[in-house]
Scaffold this active site. Sequence first.
Site, short mmCIF file in Angstrom:
data_model
loop_
_atom_site.label_atom_id
_atom_site.label_comp_id
_atom_site.label_asym_id
_atom_site.label_seq_id
_atom_site.Cartn_x
_atom_site.Cartn_y
_atom_site.Cartn_z
N ASP A 9 0.86 -1.19 0.00
CA ASP A 9 0.00 0.00 0.00
C ASP A 9 0.90 1.24 0.00
O ASP A 9 2.09 1.16 0.30
CB ASP A 9 -0.89 -0.04 1.24
CG ASP A 9 -1.66 1.24 1.46
OD1 ASP A 9 -2.32 1.70 0.50
OD2 ASP A 9 -1.59 1.80 2.57
N ASP A 11 -0.32 5.19 0.87
CA ASP A 11 -0.64 6.15 1.94
C ASP A 11 -0.79 5.44 3.28
O ASP A 11 -1.60 4.52 3.41
CB ASP A 11 -1.93 6.90 1.61
CG ASP A 11 -1.79 7.75 0.36
OD1 ASP A 11 -0.67 8.18 0.07
OD2 ASP A 11 -2.81 7.98 -0.32
N LYS A 151 -8.90 -4.41 -3.24
CA LYS A 151 -7.49 -4.77 -3.45
C LYS A 151 -7.28 -6.28 -3.38
O LYS A 151 -6.39 -6.82 -4.03
CB LYS A 151 -6.60 -4.06 -2.42
CG LYS A 151 -6.50 -2.56 -2.62
CD LYS A 151 -5.52 -1.95 -1.63
CE LYS A 151 -5.42 -0.44 -1.76
NZ LYS A 151 -4.45 0.16 -0.82
N ASP A 174 -2.35 -0.66 5.90
CA ASP A 174 -2.63 0.03 7.16
C ASP A 174 -4.10 0.35 7.39
O ASP A 174 -4.47 0.72 8.50
CB ASP A 174 -1.86 1.35 7.21
CG ASP A 174 -2.49 2.40 6.30
OD1 ASP A 174 -2.98 3.42 6.82
OD2 ASP A 174 -2.50 2.21 5.08
N ASP A 178 -7.39 -1.86 2.79
CA ASP A 178 -6.39 -2.90 2.58
C ASP A 178 -6.85 -4.27 3.09
O ASP A 178 -6.15 -5.27 2.89
CB ASP A 178 -5.08 -2.53 3.29
CG ASP A 178 -4.49 -1.24 2.77
OD1 ASP A 178 -4.50 -1.04 1.55
OD2 ASP A 178 -4.01 -0.43 3.60
#
EC number: 3.1.3.18
Length: 228
Positions: A9, A11, A151, A174, A178
């Site tokens: 990931d 950000d 994702k 995070d 995700d």
Amino acid sequence: MKCKILVADLDGTLTLSRNTYELSVEALLALRKARDSGLRVVLATANGLDFALTIARYLGVRDVIAENGCLIHLDGVTYELCSGDMSIVDKVIISTGAVIPSPQNRCRKYDMAYIPLVKDTLEKVRAVVGTGYIVESSGYAIHVRPAGVDKGVAVSWLCRKLDVSCHQVATVGDSDVDVGMLSIAWGIAVGNATEAAKKAARVVVEEPSGLGFKEAVNLILSGDACTP
């Protein structure tokens, strides 16, 4: 079983923290270390494809999952995992007055991003879009996209395309966006991840964000990841 692919990931994972866009030097060095070790590195982000490809170029990464799984850029070819026109639902969402659209939306196709203006924005947006759409927060923005893709779906598609078992894929993230990829592969959540992300992951490292990504890469390269 040895890890073959690392899906990272952006950000909140490669950044200094979950409330900044500044990239972590430690994370960048760890990413390079992973790539140089022979791992195929894939950037998985909520950002639009054009932005993701630009960032990926400077990270030394070729393959990208963009718009929370709606688009995949693999070996120079872009694949769409979604279909439909988001313009009507976009107007409905903006009409609530609860959000303002992200400037990136001009370059987005399926996953629309919004900056919340009021409390309980997620609930307000979910109420107006109804079923058929996923509404969730990345911690940076509210995201709305057609149901049936995230994702995790993108990582699964990637595994089939490359003929690699999902057990040979390590994912690091995070936030709530995700969860899909953390649960379908050998998921690693950084130390300051959301509770949903931590629950979905196989392992939660101690360090936050970029430092946590460094810790995750060390775990992967030590051979302690992608294990039964």
